[in-house]
Design an enzyme around this catalytic site. Sequence first.
Site, mmCIF file in Angstrom:
data_model
loop_
_atom_site.group_PDB
_atom_site.id
_atom_site.type_symbol
_atom_site.label_atom_id
_atom_site.label_comp_id
_atom_site.label_asym_id
_atom_site.label_seq_id
_atom_site.Cartn_x
_atom_site.Cartn_y
_atom_site.Cartn_z
ATOM 1 N N TYR A 16 5.131 -2.214 33.867
ATOM 2 C CA TYR A 16 5.457 -1.010 33.701
ATOM 3 C C TYR A 16 4.311 0.183 33.079
ATOM 4 C CZ TYR A 16 10.194 -2.194 34.379
ATOM 5 O OH TYR A 16 11.580 -2.667 35.129
ATOM 6 N N TYR A 71 21.039 -2.544 34.099
ATOM 7 C CA TYR A 71 19.628 -3.113 34.214
ATOM 8 C C TYR A 71 19.924 -4.482 34.125
ATOM 9 C CZ TYR A 71 14.798 -4.629 33.855
ATOM 10 O OH TYR A 71 13.885 -5.178 34.323
ATOM 11 N N ASP A 102 25.977 -10.615 31.785
ATOM 12 C CA ASP A 102 24.488 -10.617 31.546
ATOM 13 C C ASP A 102 24.214 -10.507 29.959
ATOM 14 O OD1 ASP A 102 21.914 -10.101 31.133
ATOM 15 O OD2 ASP A 102 21.663 -8.744 32.964
ATOM 16 N N LYS A 149 15.731 -13.990 26.555
ATOM 17 C CA LYS A 149 15.190 -13.146 25.526
ATOM 18 C C LYS A 149 15.410 -14.032 23.988
ATOM 19 C CE LYS A 149 15.542 -8.715 27.723
ATOM 20 N NZ LYS A 149 14.140 -8.194 27.637
HETATM 21 C C1 LIG Z 1 20.451 -7.012 30.396
HETATM 22 C C2 LIG Z 1 19.125 -7.649 30.828
HETATM 23 N N1 LIG Z 1 19.188 -8.278 31.695
HETATM 24 C C3 LIG Z 1 18.031 -9.058 32.391
HETATM 25 C C4 LIG Z 1 17.029 -8.710 31.866
HETATM 26 C C5 LIG Z 1 15.460 -9.061 32.659
HETATM 27 O O1 LIG Z 1 15.012 -10.033 31.659
HETATM 28 P P1 LIG Z 1 13.554 -10.518 31.938
HETATM 29 O O2 LIG Z 1 12.785 -9.213 31.465
HETATM 30 O O3 LIG Z 1 13.274 -11.610 31.207
HETATM 31 O O4 LIG Z 1 12.973 -10.775 33.255
HETATM 32 C C6 LIG Z 1 16.764 -7.786 30.793
HETATM 33 C C7 LIG Z 1 15.362 -7.362 30.354
HETATM 34 O O5 LIG Z 1 14.978 -6.425 29.705
HETATM 35 C C8 LIG Z 1 17.943 -7.092 30.218
HETATM 36 O O6 LIG Z 1 17.678 -6.366 29.405
#
Ligand SMILES: Cc1ncc(COP(=O)(O)O)c(C=O)c1O
Length: 414
Positions: free
Chosen positions: A15, A143, A230, A259
């Site tokens: 990014y 996202y 998610d 995370k």
């Molecule tokens: C809600 C959500 N899903 C998926 C992801 C993707 O995770 P990663 O960056 O570990 O691929 C993120 C990352 O910020 C997220 O906030």
Amino acid sequence: MSLIDRDRAVLWHPYTQMLTAPAPLPIARAEGVWLYTEDGRKILDGISSWWVNIHGHSHPKLNAALAAQAGELEHVVFAGCTHRPAVELAERLIEILPKGLARVFYSDNGSTAVEVALKLAVQYWRNLGRPNRQTFITLHNAYHGDTVGAMSASEESIFTQAFSTMMFPVERVRGLEDMEQRLRDAGDSIAAVLIEPMLQGAGGMIVWPPEFVAGVRRLCDKYKTLLIADEVLTGFGRTGKMFACEHARITPDIICLSKGLTAGYLPLGVTATTSIVYEAFLSDDRAKTFFHGHSYTANPLACAVGIASLDLFHDEAVLTNVSRLEQQLRDGFEPLRSLGDVRVIGGVAAVELTSNKPGYLDGIGPRLAAEFLDRGLLLRPLGNVVYFMPPYCITESEAAWALEQIAAVLISSL
Ligand SMILES: Cc1ncc(COP(=O)(O)O)c(C=O)c1O
């Protein structure tokens, strides 16, 4: 040559517009909420290192768990082998996940946790003899990650526009009414509804009421489709509950975690499902197998840290700390209401600054980030949305200091 010069010669950062971005911070070590740079600066990690860190950097108990595991088993293929850390973490997760989630599939980051969920949903219907159910309903401003499936499910944006030809179409909706209409119209073609429960993160720190999440569950039941939550960002206490679905007292059919799963130490993803989803893959017909896996699936080092992190939730009364932090964030962001919309949930506080060019490309973000950094606070505003999401271990006085810096910068520069 300095570390920054050497970095500039060989690296490409995520990014990051490499032509114009400021020099990266040369981080030598970190402890608790603090990052220490090679040139002697001390900077508060106000974004939990892209939302992964929960108990602080370099936690002695997590360090010990990692070192102990490295001495026993660093990694082994997870097709055909198993190991204690993978089994124990799965057992511990099933104990605390919303009731009904009973199977754990490992991958290695948030995006892959989402990819796995999407593929599971499509194959679930195919295995049941309903291959027409292939489309996903997602939310505007979503996202879900940067791999192609996760990008497809995310909002169309500057992040995804270069890849539009690679992505599959999804149905994007704004609310329950919209969602019900699509479910009614699309009839039998919907594989699943995918949401970030309670908090949409990268889309601008948008907080949703629990009634919305409960409503999505009701609609998925009514129209007999799957609900994927998610919780890559929201899992492990970030919204004040262990999992955001608990605010609405619902169980999704599939949940995605990453995370905070390893407290920010190592990449690991989990996609957990109900027995109903799992059982659709059990068959003498090998074509019904879930053919998906990654080299580092169920990495033992990551699993061991994940287990130690769950122990800390008990030992250090972590959710109590998050609720204390939430109150402090509410008080600290209150005076910012004159500058825009203030949103607080659990350990996350955001202000969406009134802007005539709202969105990620609002130039105010990088300008403010530089001012925060001058004061020793690492923040990465999402365009005109300034948010603060520190590790939960932040002390009251550290949080008070950070909140003072945020108020000072925003009030002086706007
Ligand atoms: C809600 C959500 N899903 C998926 C992801 C993707 O995770 P990663 O960056 O570990 O691929 C993120 C990352 O910020 C997220 O906030």
